[in-house]
Design a protein around this motif. Sequence first.
Motif, mmCIF file in Angstrom:
data_model
loop_
_atom_site.group_PDB
_atom_site.id
_atom_site.type_symbol
_atom_site.label_atom_id
_atom_site.label_comp_id
_atom_site.label_asym_id
_atom_site.label_seq_id
_atom_site.Cartn_x
_atom_site.Cartn_y
_atom_site.Cartn_z
ATOM 1 N N LEU A 1 0.836 -1.053 0.113
ATOM 2 C CA LEU A 1 -0.077 0.016 -0.243
ATOM 3 C C LEU A 1 0.876 1.210 0.051
ATOM 4 C CD1 LEU A 1 -2.694 1.309 0.192
ATOM 5 C CD2 LEU A 1 -2.633 1.191 2.899
ATOM 6 N N ALA A 2 1.954 1.281 0.891
ATOM 7 C CA ALA A 2 2.739 2.379 0.948
ATOM 8 C C ALA A 2 3.498 2.749 -0.395
ATOM 9 C CB ALA A 2 3.605 2.306 2.122
ATOM 10 N N LEU A 3 3.974 1.532 -1.114
ATOM 11 C CA LEU A 3 4.775 1.541 -2.264
ATOM 12 C C LEU A 3 3.699 2.075 -3.512
ATOM 13 C CD1 LEU A 3 7.251 -0.895 -2.442
ATOM 14 C CD2 LEU A 3 6.660 0.278 -4.627
ATOM 15 N N ASN B 1 6.138 4.531 7.591
ATOM 16 C CA ASN B 1 6.037 4.637 9.269
ATOM 17 C C ASN B 1 4.671 5.416 9.574
ATOM 18 O OD1 ASN B 1 8.429 4.073 10.022
ATOM 19 N ND2 ASN B 1 9.649 5.963 9.198
ATOM 20 N N ASP B 2 3.819 6.004 8.776
ATOM 21 C CA ASP B 2 2.724 6.766 9.353
ATOM 22 C C ASP B 2 1.552 5.655 8.982
ATOM 23 O OD1 ASP B 2 0.708 8.553 9.738
ATOM 24 O OD2 ASP B 2 1.494 10.052 8.194
ATOM 25 N N LYS B 3 1.337 4.650 10.249
ATOM 26 C CA LYS B 3 0.377 3.793 9.853
ATOM 27 C C LYS B 3 -1.034 4.335 9.972
ATOM 28 C CE LYS B 3 3.237 -0.016 10.264
ATOM 29 N NZ LYS B 3 4.378 0.694 9.760
ATOM 30 N N GLU B 4 -1.227 5.482 10.783
ATOM 31 C CA GLU B 4 -2.504 6.007 10.673
ATOM 32 C C GLU B 4 -3.098 6.748 9.256
ATOM 33 O OE1 GLU B 4 -3.577 9.582 13.374
ATOM 34 O OE2 GLU B 4 -2.495 8.177 15.024
ATOM 35 N N TYR B 5 -2.106 7.157 8.511
ATOM 36 C CA TYR B 5 -2.318 7.605 7.312
ATOM 37 C C TYR B 5 -2.834 6.346 6.397
ATOM 38 C CZ TYR B 5 -1.331 9.628 2.730
ATOM 39 O OH TYR B 5 -1.341 9.902 1.225
ATOM 40 N N LEU B 6 -1.873 5.351 6.377
ATOM 41 C CA LEU B 6 -2.017 4.014 5.843
ATOM 42 C C LEU B 6 -3.676 3.525 5.866
ATOM 43 C CD1 LEU B 6 1.318 2.433 5.668
ATOM 44 C CD2 LEU B 6 0.224 3.346 3.939
ATOM 45 N N GLU B 7 -3.895 3.570 7.205
ATOM 46 C CA GLU B 7 -5.294 3.003 7.813
ATOM 47 C C GLU B 7 -6.260 3.707 7.022
ATOM 48 O OE1 GLU B 7 -7.658 2.076 11.878
ATOM 49 O OE2 GLU B 7 -5.308 2.427 11.917
ATOM 50 N N TYR C 1 -6.714 2.755 3.476
ATOM 51 C CA TYR C 1 -7.288 1.440 3.259
ATOM 52 C C TYR C 1 -8.952 1.512 3.518
ATOM 53 C CZ TYR C 1 -5.714 -0.747 7.438
ATOM 54 O OH TYR C 1 -5.339 -0.929 9.010
ATOM 55 N N ILE C 2 -9.158 2.064 4.655
ATOM 56 C CA ILE C 2 -10.663 2.038 5.241
ATOM 57 C C ILE C 2 -11.392 3.026 4.305
ATOM 58 C CG2 ILE C 2 -12.129 2.983 6.867
ATOM 59 C CD1 ILE C 2 -9.994 2.266 9.079
ATOM 60 N N ASP C 3 -10.835 4.092 3.722
ATOM 61 C CA ASP C 3 -11.796 5.008 2.990
ATOM 62 C C ASP C 3 -11.923 4.022 1.572
ATOM 63 O OD1 ASP C 3 -12.807 7.474 2.417
ATOM 64 O OD2 ASP C 3 -11.009 7.784 0.928
ATOM 65 N N GLY C 4 -10.756 3.445 1.008
ATOM 66 C CA GLY C 4 -10.839 2.642 -0.201
ATOM 67 C C GLY C 4 -11.800 1.510 -0.044
ATOM 68 N N ALA C 5 -11.841 0.729 1.065
ATOM 69 C CA ALA C 5 -12.672 -0.353 1.062
ATOM 70 C C ALA C 5 -14.167 0.170 1.008
ATOM 71 C CB ALA C 5 -12.469 -0.985 2.226
ATOM 72 N N ASN C 6 -14.659 1.267 1.517
ATOM 73 C CA ASN C 6 -15.797 1.829 1.775
ATOM 74 C C ASN C 6 -16.047 2.191 0.231
ATOM 75 O OD1 ASN C 6 -16.226 1.494 4.262
ATOM 76 N ND2 ASN C 6 -15.330 3.507 4.934
ATOM 77 N N ARG C 7 -15.208 2.901 -0.513
ATOM 78 C CA ARG C 7 -15.428 3.206 -1.758
ATOM 79 C C ARG C 7 -15.710 1.973 -2.584
ATOM 80 N NH1 ARG C 7 -11.244 7.766 -1.961
ATOM 81 N NH2 ARG C 7 -10.809 7.083 -4.065
ATOM 82 N N ALA C 8 -14.994 1.102 -2.695
ATOM 83 C CA ALA C 8 -14.724 0.020 -3.473
ATOM 84 C C ALA C 8 -16.144 -0.920 -3.087
ATOM 85 C CB ALA C 8 -13.782 -1.107 -3.259
ATOM 86 N N ARG C 9 -16.555 -1.066 -2.087
ATOM 87 C CA ARG C 9 -17.738 -1.812 -1.641
ATOM 88 C C ARG C 9 -19.165 -1.301 -2.236
ATOM 89 N NH1 ARG C 9 -17.191 -1.014 3.693
ATOM 90 N NH2 ARG C 9 -15.383 -2.588 3.916
ATOM 91 N N GLU C 10 -19.049 -0.140 -2.477
ATOM 92 C CA GLU C 10 -20.343 0.416 -3.065
ATOM 93 C C GLU C 10 -20.478 -0.056 -4.293
ATOM 94 O OE1 GLU C 10 -20.228 5.020 -3.625
ATOM 95 O OE2 GLU C 10 -19.618 5.242 -1.641
ATOM 96 N N LEU C 11 -19.446 -0.075 -5.274
ATOM 97 C CA LEU C 11 -19.808 -0.666 -6.442
ATOM 98 C C LEU C 11 -19.905 -2.237 -6.399
ATOM 99 C CD1 LEU C 11 -20.039 -0.379 -9.650
ATOM 100 C CD2 LEU C 11 -17.685 0.126 -9.606
#
Length: 329
Positions: A64-66, A295-301, A304-314
């Motif tokens: 994800l970071a990459l 190093n910024d685990k909060e940002y990553l989280e 991926y939470i936001d991404g999953a929510n968006r993906a789930r819609e479709l």
Amino acid sequence: MSKKIILSGIQATGKLTLGNYLGAINNWVRMQEEYNCYYMIANLHSLTVRNEPEELKNNTLKILALYIAAGLNPEKNTIFIQSQVKEHAELGWILDCYTYMGELSRMTQFKDKSQKHADNINAGLFTYPALMAADILLYKADLVPVGEDQRQHLEITRDLAERFNKLYGETFVIPEAYVRKESARIMGLQDPTSKMSKSATNLNDVIFLEDEPEVILKKFKKAVTDSENIVKFDPETKPGVSNLMQIYASITNKTMEEIEKEFEGSGYGNFKTTVAEAVINTLKPIQEKYKMILNDKEYLEKIYIDGANRARELASKTLNEVKEKIGIL
Ligand code: TYM
């Protein structure tokens, strides 16, 4: 007119290679403006081989970071982790029931991996392409940017989509593979007749995206070529040199003729160093950004939470449509 849809992904197993970058991520970055893109980390597919649980978790976040360090914009693209959108597993099961044993047993990746992991030829390894088809069909993707090795999986996805549509009426979009010629198949540096792969046993065969500049330079200097000392594109008789040219071409966008001219009379030493430097200069800013983001685990989280929510819609819309059609309450 609404933008065309793209979906692609990378397995969360092992360290990413220059092949993954040039064959996949680099092309995704180029496509993000023009298309509506879904980019995922295929961590369910990773279960088809044995992983250390902690390592699988870490690898998922590293990839994800990459993605972001390489230039994928998490606001413009939907970036998510496969397992967090449960519709993938559910449609995967449904598609299993429409996929024939005969077509699965023809898959080259299955044959290769069964050989490599002879003590663990599990059912998931066999039905892998049905889950991959679910990944793609859930989003009604028009295009799937991948390297050449995934083309066969795209073919089976198309067959499945057509089969389903014929049985139940128009449901899925028939996706097309997008394979960029220059970077379709980056080969190993030690064995330029086989694909550069995460699981290579000879570490000099593969450039990892996390390799330090000195390591990259050393690996390129050791790359297998031939005794002709002429930089000429001919994959049949000069696989090593042609592979280096392909790597250079995908980074610089130069044509093979331009590259041949550039190194006319210069010998392999200079050629190898120039290719290595091009790779180092491309990877350096990505590596720096990657370390910060990881190093910024909060940002990553958040991503991926936001991404999953968006993906789930479709994804949920498509899955409901499928269930309705096949009679699943
Ligand atoms: P994976 O994880 O093996 O590879 C990810 C991407 O990198 C490309 N690639 C290469 N391209 C050129 N030269 C190479 N040496 C090279 N090595 C790897 C692959 O072609 C791929 O595009 N099954 C997929 C993951 C997946 C997926 C999907 C892809 C799961 N669901 C849905 C697209 C759509 C895989 O194992 O890729």
